[in-house]
Design an enzyme around this catalytic site. Sequence first.
Site, PDB file in Angstrom:
ATOM      1  N   ASP A  78      46.658  34.316  38.499  1.00 59.77           N
ATOM      2  CA  ASP A  78      47.864  34.833  37.724  1.00 59.77           C
ATOM      3  C   ASP A  78      48.578  33.986  36.805  1.00 59.77           C
ATOM      4  OD1 ASP A  78      47.677  37.123  39.261  1.00 59.77           O
ATOM      5  OD2 ASP A  78      48.864  36.453  41.015  1.00 59.77           O
ATOM      6  N   LYS A  94      45.938  34.685  32.392  1.00 55.79           N
ATOM      7  CA  LYS A  94      44.620  34.650  31.591  1.00 55.79           C
ATOM      8  C   LYS A  94      44.302  35.980  30.877  1.00 55.79           C
ATOM      9  CE  LYS A  94      42.900  34.121  35.791  1.00 55.79           C
ATOM     10  NZ  LYS A  94      43.862  34.116  36.567  1.00 55.79           N
ATOM     11  N   GLY A 113      43.855  40.840  38.956  1.00 55.76           N
ATOM     12  CA  GLY A 113      44.702  41.711  38.188  1.00 55.76           C
ATOM     13  C   GLY A 113      45.342  41.126  36.910  1.00 55.76           C
ATOM     14  N   HIS A 114      44.738  41.634  35.942  1.00 53.97           N
ATOM     15  CA  HIS A 114      45.005  40.954  34.485  1.00 53.97           C
ATOM     16  C   HIS A 114      45.738  41.684  33.780  1.00 53.97           C
ATOM     17  CE1 HIS A 114      41.050  38.120  35.100  1.00 53.97           C
ATOM     18  NE2 HIS A 114      41.893  38.090  36.005  1.00 53.97           N
ATOM     19  N   THR A 115      47.122  41.373  33.449  1.00 54.29           N
ATOM     20  CA  THR A 115      47.965  42.135  32.639  1.00 54.29           C
ATOM     21  C   THR A 115      47.891  41.837  31.144  1.00 54.29           C
ATOM     22  OG1 THR A 115      49.402  41.642  34.481  1.00 54.29           O
ATOM     23  CG2 THR A 115      50.252  42.818  32.655  1.00 54.29           C
ATOM     24  N   ARG A 144      22.234  37.020  52.698  1.00 52.30           N
ATOM     25  CA  ARG A 144      21.169  37.531  52.347  1.00 52.30           C
ATOM     26  C   ARG A 144      21.020  38.867  52.889  1.00 52.30           C
ATOM     27  NH1 ARG A 144      17.894  32.306  53.480  1.00 52.30           N
ATOM     28  NH2 ARG A 144      19.388  32.554  55.154  1.00 52.30           N
ATOM     29  N   GLN A 164      40.902  34.904  39.156  1.00 51.80           N
ATOM     30  CA  GLN A 164      41.698  33.824  39.964  1.00 51.80           C
ATOM     31  C   GLN A 164      41.855  32.553  39.233  1.00 51.80           C
ATOM     32  OE1 GLN A 164      38.449  35.561  41.293  1.00 51.80           O
ATOM     33  NE2 GLN A 164      40.217  37.130  41.828  1.00 51.80           N
ATOM     34  N   GLY A 187      56.411  34.878  25.824  1.00 48.74           N
ATOM     35  CA  GLY A 187      56.615  36.180  26.273  1.00 48.74           C
ATOM     36  C   GLY A 187      55.218  36.975  26.525  1.00 48.74           C
TER      37      GLY A 187
HETATM   38  P1  GDP Z   1      46.328  36.743  34.985  1.00 49.29           P
HETATM   39  O1  GDP Z   1      45.626  37.176  36.618  1.00 49.29           O
HETATM   40  O2  GDP Z   1      46.011  35.144  34.875  1.00 49.29           O
HETATM   41  O3  GDP Z   1      45.577  37.442  33.955  1.00 49.29           O
HETATM   42  O4  GDP Z   1      47.892  36.946  34.987  1.00 49.29           O
HETATM   43  P2  GDP Z   1      48.473  38.245  35.590  1.00 49.29           P
HETATM   44  O5  GDP Z   1      48.621  39.434  34.427  1.00 49.29           O
HETATM   45  O6  GDP Z   1      48.402  38.747  36.968  1.00 49.29           O
HETATM   46  O7  GDP Z   1      50.161  37.545  35.578  1.00 49.29           O
HETATM   47  C1  GDP Z   1      50.683  37.117  34.360  1.00 49.29           C
HETATM   48  C2  GDP Z   1      52.009  37.671  34.101  1.00 49.29           C
HETATM   49  O8  GDP Z   1      52.693  36.920  33.374  1.00 49.29           O
HETATM   50  C3  GDP Z   1      51.860  39.198  33.581  1.00 49.29           C
HETATM   51  O9  GDP Z   1      52.873  39.940  34.034  1.00 49.29           O
HETATM   52  C4  GDP Z   1      51.926  38.873  32.116  1.00 49.29           C
HETATM   53  O10 GDP Z   1      52.455  39.848  31.386  1.00 49.29           O
HETATM   54  C5  GDP Z   1      52.880  37.768  31.947  1.00 49.29           C
HETATM   55  N1  GDP Z   1      52.883  36.897  31.012  1.00 49.29           N
HETATM   56  C6  GDP Z   1      51.602  36.129  30.416  1.00 49.29           C
HETATM   57  N2  GDP Z   1      52.106  35.054  29.619  1.00 49.29           N
HETATM   58  C7  GDP Z   1      53.489  35.139  29.501  1.00 49.29           C
HETATM   59  C8  GDP Z   1      54.370  34.583  28.818  1.00 49.29           C
HETATM   60  O11 GDP Z   1      53.774  33.671  28.030  1.00 49.29           O
HETATM   61  N3  GDP Z   1      55.812  34.784  28.966  1.00 49.29           N
HETATM   62  C9  GDP Z   1      56.107  35.766  29.749  1.00 49.29           C
HETATM   63  N4  GDP Z   1      57.414  36.035  29.825  1.00 49.29           N
HETATM   64  N5  GDP Z   1      55.148  36.766  30.502  1.00 49.29           N
HETATM   65  C10 GDP Z   1      53.771  36.391  30.276  1.00 49.29           C
HETATM   66  P1  IMO Z   2      43.746  36.698  39.129  1.00 50.01           P
HETATM   67  O1  IMO Z   2      42.404  37.131  38.605  1.00 50.01           O
HETATM   68  C1  IMO Z   2      46.168  35.427  42.299  1.00 50.01           C
HETATM   69  C2  IMO Z   2      44.157  35.215  46.310  1.00 50.01           C
HETATM   70  C3  IMO Z   2      44.595  36.017  47.404  1.00 50.01           C
HETATM   71  C4  IMO Z   2      44.695  35.195  48.650  1.00 50.01           C
HETATM   72  C5  IMO Z   2      43.270  34.473  48.307  1.00 50.01           C
HETATM   73  C6  IMO Z   2      41.992  35.113  48.885  1.00 50.01           C
HETATM   74  O2  IMO Z   2      44.660  38.040  38.856  1.00 50.01           O
HETATM   75  O3  IMO Z   2      44.459  35.438  38.694  1.00 50.01           O
HETATM   76  P2  IMO Z   2      40.621  37.456  48.301  1.00 50.01           P
HETATM   77  O4  IMO Z   2      41.377  38.846  48.293  1.00 50.01           O
HETATM   78  O5  IMO Z   2      39.998  36.973  47.076  1.00 50.01           O
HETATM   79  O6  IMO Z   2      39.939  37.426  49.319  1.00 50.01           O
HETATM   80  O7  IMO Z   2      42.004  36.774  48.614  1.00 50.01           O
HETATM   81  O8  IMO Z   2      43.202  34.626  46.857  1.00 50.01           O
HETATM   82  N1  IMO Z   2      43.744  35.794  45.158  1.00 50.01           N
HETATM   83  C7  IMO Z   2      44.599  35.944  43.822  1.00 50.01           C
HETATM   84  N2  IMO Z   2      45.759  35.309  43.843  1.00 50.01           N
HETATM   85  N3  IMO Z   2      45.415  35.884  41.583  1.00 50.01           N
HETATM   86  C8  IMO Z   2      44.385  36.460  41.650  1.00 50.01           C
HETATM   87  O9  IMO Z   2      43.430  37.015  40.634  1.00 50.01           O
HETATM   88  C9  IMO Z   2      43.942  36.422  43.043  1.00 50.01           C
HETATM   89  N4  IMO Z   2      42.737  36.790  43.715  1.00 50.01           N
HETATM   90  C10 IMO Z   2      42.868  36.608  44.949  1.00 50.01           C
HETATM   91  O10 IMO Z   2      46.208  36.190  47.170  1.00 50.01           O
HETATM   92  O11 IMO Z   2      45.564  33.987  48.634  1.00 50.01           O
HETATM   93 MG    MG Z   3      46.762  38.425  38.056  1.00 53.02          MG
END
Ligand code: GDP
Ligand code: IMO
Ligand code: MG
Length: 423
Positions: free
Chosen positions: A12, A15, A39-41, A143, A223, A413
């Site tokens: 999170d 990315k 989960g990529h926002t 396997r 991750q 942001g």
């Molecule tokens: P990812 O899994 O690495 O793609 O990240 P996520 O999407 O799960 O979480 C990142 C959160 O930070 C999301 O809500 C994005 O919209 C937000 N975000 C990313 N870059 C920035 C930033 O520079 N500032 C702010 N305020 N939010 C950001």
């Molecule tokens: P993105 O791509 C944050 C964490 C889970 C748990 C551990 C194992 O959005 O960054 P799993 O379901 O993979 O067996 O869970 O890994 N986890 C993440 N935490 N961002 C993720 O993906 C994650 N994918 C798995 O919360 O601690």
């Molecule tokens: Mg994420």
Amino acid sequence: MNTIITGLQWGDEGKGKIVDYLTEDADVIVRSQGGNNAGHTVIAHGKKYVLHLLPSGILWDGKLNIIGNGVVLDPVGLLAEIEKVEAQGVKVTTDKLFISDRCHIVLPFHKELDVAREAALGDRKIGTTKRGIGPAYADKINRCGFRAADLLRPSYFREQVKHRVSDANQVLAQFDLPQFDAEAMADEVLNAFARLAPHITNVIPLLHKAWKDGKTILFEGAQGSLLDVDFGTYPFVTSSNTTAGGSCTGSGMPPTAIQRVIGVCKAYTTRVGSGPFPTGDEGLSQYLHDLGREFGATTGRPRGCGWLDTVLLRFACMINGVTGLAITNLDGLDEYETLKICTAYDVDGQIVDLPPADREAWDKAVPIYEELPGWQVDTTACRNYDELPANAKAYLTRFAELCGAPVAFVGVGPDRAQTIVVG
Ligand code: GDP
Ligand code: IMO
Ligand code: MG
């Protein structure tokens, strides 16, 4: 130039946003590990999308999006995701999305086994996303898994899956959980797979041709490095190699194809699920949650928040070979008066500047902090590095120094426009 984008913390890091930013100049976007635990926002054209298995390039026309062999693919989950983005106006066509025929398949009983295992662990649970990721990768390594190519032969899959379902049912019975009917399960999976089948192919020649033709390839990591099954805070990790090497083994592209590794990290630290978190800080968590920030994109769980931990980042920069840092969410710290940066851990009186392997050492790690003055200025409108307040620049300079990698991007942001390119 071909680039790997990798998370440097516990996922999170933002990315999705950085991938989306770099996608503009890319021809091919590749997911090479993980599954729909990610989960990529991405906020593009003013609309918010949350992508789980689909590479972020799907939001653009004219890009190739590849799901590589290292991914575990949940046909039912991917179908739901495709339907969701299609309802948002995104086209998922066979000239845009290519899925490796070597991808392992997440089956419904994997999800049940994930839930059962977590329940059995009680307060030692990993805090998984319950997407069946661990059990699906376990079958791969053991396997006894199924790959996309197997589902292209429905009668073979129907026949073979009976044995695996029978084994899974024995485990589920130990937890008093409902049994799976192999036929009904095969129907559900094959129905979802029918929509995906035209996308399944051998993606390796496709990727190599793109490489040979001088196209730009972007590897979208899922991750983060501290969730890597080898390098992370084991056992509180995911079940794949989330670090840069996973982009090669999970796609069929060799290391010699890669020129750049962008490490994405937040200006502070977050973590969902269980496991060590030395710089975790309740005050900072409360503060960011009150701002409506740091709730998970996949499960909606509040993320634990903490101060910047450069012990983790130093290690992550080493093992990924990071050539540039993308520091996101700098704006999250805008109002703070004093900021803490962890430079080392004290483990039983021993000062360490790299993460330990031993889980007892993690439990004993006490962060050693240095403090820097905050900037207390809204940075969300800054569009270039020079516009950032002096204290923010000082924070970033120290950040890079302690990590041993230069700053390449700064996020102020969630919007694509709120990305500052450095240098
Ligand atoms: P990812 O899994 O690495 O793609 O990240 P996520 O999407 O799960 O979480 C990142 C959160 O930070 C999301 O809500 C994005 O919209 C937000 N975000 C990313 N870059 C920035 C930033 O520079 N500032 C702010 N305020 N939010 C950001
Ligand atoms: P993105 O791509 C944050 C964490 C889970 C748990 C551990 C194992 O959005 O960054 P799993 O379901 O993979 O067996 O869970 O890994 N986890 C993440 N935490 N961002 C993720 O993906 C994650 N994918 C798995 O919360 O601690
Ligand atoms: Mg994420």
